[in-house]
Scaffold this motif. Structure first.
Motif, PDB file in Angstrom:
ATOM      1  N   ALA A 155       1.972   3.911   2.984  1.00 26.61           N
ATOM      2  CA  ALA A 155       3.261   4.002   3.400  1.00 26.61           C
ATOM      3  C   ALA A 155       3.744   5.583   3.248  1.00 26.61           C
ATOM      4  O   ALA A 155       4.334   5.928   4.260  1.00 26.61           O
ATOM      5  CB  ALA A 155       4.205   2.839   2.545  1.00 26.61           C
ATOM      6  N   ALA A 156       3.369   6.132   2.204  1.00 24.56           N
ATOM      7  CA  ALA A 156       3.856   7.677   2.048  1.00 24.56           C
ATOM      8  C   ALA A 156       3.347   8.373   3.009  1.00 24.56           C
ATOM      9  O   ALA A 156       4.003   9.268   3.595  1.00 24.56           O
ATOM     10  CB  ALA A 156       3.474   8.007   0.508  1.00 24.56           C
ATOM     11  N   LEU A 157       1.924   8.255   3.468  1.00 24.14           N
ATOM     12  CA  LEU A 157       1.374   8.933   4.442  1.00 24.14           C
ATOM     13  C   LEU A 157       2.060   8.657   5.818  1.00 24.14           C
ATOM     14  O   LEU A 157       2.353   9.547   6.536  1.00 24.14           O
ATOM     15  CB  LEU A 157      -0.159   8.362   4.583  1.00 24.14           C
ATOM     16  CG  LEU A 157      -0.842   9.211   5.887  1.00 24.14           C
ATOM     17  CD1 LEU A 157      -0.928  10.782   5.413  1.00 24.14           C
ATOM     18  CD2 LEU A 157      -2.477   8.704   5.614  1.00 24.14           C
ATOM     19  N   LEU A 158       2.405   7.363   6.225  1.00 25.31           N
ATOM     20  CA  LEU A 158       2.991   7.277   7.419  1.00 25.31           C
ATOM     21  C   LEU A 158       4.378   7.756   7.482  1.00 25.31           C
ATOM     22  O   LEU A 158       4.865   8.340   8.512  1.00 25.31           O
ATOM     23  CB  LEU A 158       2.961   5.683   7.701  1.00 25.31           C
ATOM     24  CG  LEU A 158       1.864   4.911   7.903  1.00 25.31           C
ATOM     25  CD1 LEU A 158       1.873   3.661   7.691  1.00 25.31           C
ATOM     26  CD2 LEU A 158       1.288   5.287   9.415  1.00 25.31           C
ATOM     27  N   ILE A 159       5.119   7.790   6.472  1.00 28.96           N
ATOM     28  CA  ILE A 159       6.558   8.249   6.196  1.00 28.96           C
ATOM     29  C   ILE A 159       6.329   9.830   6.406  1.00 28.96           C
ATOM     30  O   ILE A 159       7.011  10.440   7.410  1.00 28.96           O
ATOM     31  CB  ILE A 159       7.288   8.028   5.052  1.00 28.96           C
ATOM     32  CG1 ILE A 159       7.589   6.408   5.065  1.00 28.96           C
ATOM     33  CG2 ILE A 159       8.401   8.687   4.822  1.00 28.96           C
ATOM     34  CD1 ILE A 159       8.054   5.857   3.815  1.00 28.96           C
ATOM     35  N   GLY A 208       8.353  -7.554  -3.234  1.00 28.85           N
ATOM     36  CA  GLY A 208       8.605  -6.788  -4.392  1.00 28.85           C
ATOM     37  C   GLY A 208       7.843  -5.529  -4.449  1.00 28.85           C
ATOM     38  O   GLY A 208       7.469  -4.984  -5.576  1.00 28.85           O
ATOM     39  N   HIS A 209       7.825  -4.603  -3.607  1.00 28.26           N
ATOM     40  CA  HIS A 209       7.087  -3.464  -3.479  1.00 28.26           C
ATOM     41  C   HIS A 209       8.259  -2.266  -3.897  1.00 28.26           C
ATOM     42  O   HIS A 209       8.561  -1.751  -3.024  1.00 28.26           O
ATOM     43  CB  HIS A 209       6.421  -3.159  -2.513  1.00 28.26           C
ATOM     44  CG  HIS A 209       5.366  -4.271  -2.376  1.00 28.26           C
ATOM     45  ND1 HIS A 209       4.272  -4.406  -3.141  1.00 28.26           N
ATOM     46  CD2 HIS A 209       5.110  -5.024  -1.328  1.00 28.26           C
ATOM     47  CE1 HIS A 209       3.572  -5.521  -2.883  1.00 28.26           C
ATOM     48  NE2 HIS A 209       4.015  -5.853  -1.712  1.00 28.26           N
ATOM     49  N   THR A 210       8.483  -2.120  -5.138  1.00 32.35           N
ATOM     50  CA  THR A 210       9.420  -1.158  -5.704  1.00 32.35           C
ATOM     51  C   THR A 210       9.308   0.377  -5.144  1.00 32.35           C
ATOM     52  O   THR A 210      10.150   1.017  -4.687  1.00 32.35           O
ATOM     53  CB  THR A 210       9.697  -1.308  -7.156  1.00 32.35           C
ATOM     54  OG1 THR A 210       9.855  -2.725  -7.499  1.00 32.35           O
ATOM     55  CG2 THR A 210      10.780  -0.507  -7.596  1.00 32.35           C
ATOM     56  N   TYR A 222       0.829  -1.111   0.051  1.00 36.39           N
ATOM     57  CA  TYR A 222      -0.123   0.066   0.001  1.00 36.39           C
ATOM     58  C   TYR A 222       0.823   1.004  -0.037  1.00 36.39           C
ATOM     59  O   TYR A 222       1.103   1.953   1.041  1.00 36.39           O
ATOM     60  CB  TYR A 222      -1.010  -0.055   1.269  1.00 36.39           C
ATOM     61  CG  TYR A 222      -2.109  -1.075   1.197  1.00 36.39           C
ATOM     62  CD1 TYR A 222      -2.416  -1.805   0.215  1.00 36.39           C
ATOM     63  CD2 TYR A 222      -2.418  -1.640   2.561  1.00 36.39           C
ATOM     64  CE1 TYR A 222      -3.573  -2.814   0.035  1.00 36.39           C
ATOM     65  CE2 TYR A 222      -3.109  -2.868   2.482  1.00 36.39           C
ATOM     66  CZ  TYR A 222      -3.624  -3.296   1.339  1.00 36.39           C
ATOM     67  OH  TYR A 222      -4.451  -4.142   1.399  1.00 36.39           O
ATOM     68  N   THR A 223       1.246   1.737  -1.129  1.00 34.19           N
ATOM     69  CA  THR A 223       2.071   2.825  -1.515  1.00 34.19           C
ATOM     70  C   THR A 223       1.737   3.992  -0.792  1.00 34.19           C
ATOM     71  O   THR A 223       2.446   4.832  -0.179  1.00 34.19           O
ATOM     72  CB  THR A 223       2.696   2.959  -2.757  1.00 34.19           C
ATOM     73  OG1 THR A 223       3.075   1.684  -3.275  1.00 34.19           O
ATOM     74  CG2 THR A 223       3.620   4.056  -2.954  1.00 34.19           C
ATOM     75  N   GLN A 269      11.436   2.885  -2.751  1.00 34.79           N
ATOM     76  CA  GLN A 269      11.940   4.146  -2.963  1.00 34.79           C
ATOM     77  C   GLN A 269      11.608   5.135  -2.070  1.00 34.79           C
ATOM     78  O   GLN A 269      12.402   6.086  -1.617  1.00 34.79           O
ATOM     79  CB  GLN A 269      11.533   4.462  -4.262  1.00 34.79           C
ATOM     80  CG  GLN A 269      12.290   5.948  -5.039  1.00 34.79           C
ATOM     81  CD  GLN A 269      13.856   5.578  -5.074  1.00 34.79           C
ATOM     82  OE1 GLN A 269      14.149   4.774  -5.835  1.00 34.79           O
ATOM     83  NE2 GLN A 269      14.480   6.317  -4.371  1.00 34.79           N
ATOM     84  N   LEU A 270      10.373   5.082  -1.583  1.00 37.03           N
ATOM     85  CA  LEU A 270       9.890   5.888  -0.549  1.00 37.03           C
ATOM     86  C   LEU A 270      10.705   5.604   0.881  1.00 37.03           C
ATOM     87  O   LEU A 270      11.196   6.717   1.493  1.00 37.03           O
ATOM     88  CB  LEU A 270       8.413   5.556  -0.194  1.00 37.03           C
ATOM     89  CG  LEU A 270       7.339   6.045  -1.171  1.00 37.03           C
ATOM     90  CD1 LEU A 270       5.899   5.569  -0.610  1.00 37.03           C
ATOM     91  CD2 LEU A 270       7.155   7.623  -1.113  1.00 37.03           C
ATOM     92  N   LEU A 271      10.977   4.591   1.061  1.00 37.38           N
ATOM     93  CA  LEU A 271      11.955   4.245   2.274  1.00 37.38           C
ATOM     94  C   LEU A 271      13.355   4.767   2.311  1.00 37.38           C
ATOM     95  O   LEU A 271      13.884   5.183   3.117  1.00 37.38           O
ATOM     96  CB  LEU A 271      11.789   2.982   2.795  1.00 37.38           C
ATOM     97  CG  LEU A 271      10.342   2.262   3.103  1.00 37.38           C
ATOM     98  CD1 LEU A 271      10.402   0.831   3.188  1.00 37.38           C
ATOM     99  CD2 LEU A 271      10.186   2.761   4.391  1.00 37.38           C
TER     100      LEU A 271
END
Length: 169
Positions: free
Chosen positions: A99-103, A127-129, A95-96, A133-135
């Motif tokens: 993940a972006a929101l949490l970051i 495999g969640h590219t 769930y990109t 990248q966000l991480l």
């Protein structure tokens, strides 16, 4: 006293309510979450399996509930009984957006679970590219090893995922 009054309202109102905030988060029911918050119920409280409302909201891909809980200032880094955080759940499920929101909200991108795995290791394994990248952009540590001594790169190599291998090198 507020909790008692809220509980009585739940019983006598004739409406159907979740039994707890975790159930409300699972069902993406913002009005119930708001009711629990207004009644002073602890929105960080885990269920019997150690899942917090935030972890469940992320795992069930409920962005409205996630946003509500983050706005309610829940602990973004609380882990379940195995130490898995909401970010790890987003990395596992892919769930990109979550993940972006949490970051963006300041989650610890290098937090480890009971197996010493990080969200980066989860994202590499599954495999969640985009999440990788966000991480990486959030300064995730690529050198952290899990309890088996494997880094995120090692997991990408095991999966023969060349795209992720290149990102992690």
């Amino acid at each position: 006293m507020k909790l008692f009054i809220f509980s009585c309202l739940l019983v006598f109102s004739g409406n159907v309510f979740a039994q707890d905030p975790v159930s409300a988060a699972r069902n993406n029911n913002i009005s119930e979450l708001a009711g629990f918050k207004n009644a002073g119920v602890d929105l960080n409280k885990a269920d019997s399996r150690g899942f917090t409302p935030l972890i469940i909201a992320v795992y069930n891909n409920n962005p409205e509930a996630v946003q509500f809980l983050l706005n309610a200032n829940v602990d973004i880094n609380t882990g379940d009984s195995a130490g898995n955080t909401a970010l790890m759940g987003a990395a596992f499920k892919g769930y990109t957006n979550l993940a972006a929101l949490l970051i963006k909200k300041g989650t610890d991108v290098n937090q480890v679970n009971a197996n010493n795995a990080t969200a980066l290791i989860f994202a590499a394994t599954f495999g969640h590219t985009e999440i990788i990248q966000l991480l990486l952009d959030a300064k995730a540590d690529t050198k952290i090893t899990d309890r088996f001594g494997k880094t995120a790169l090692n997991h990408a190599q095991l999966q023969e995922n060349e795209t992720i291998e290149k990102l992690l090198k």
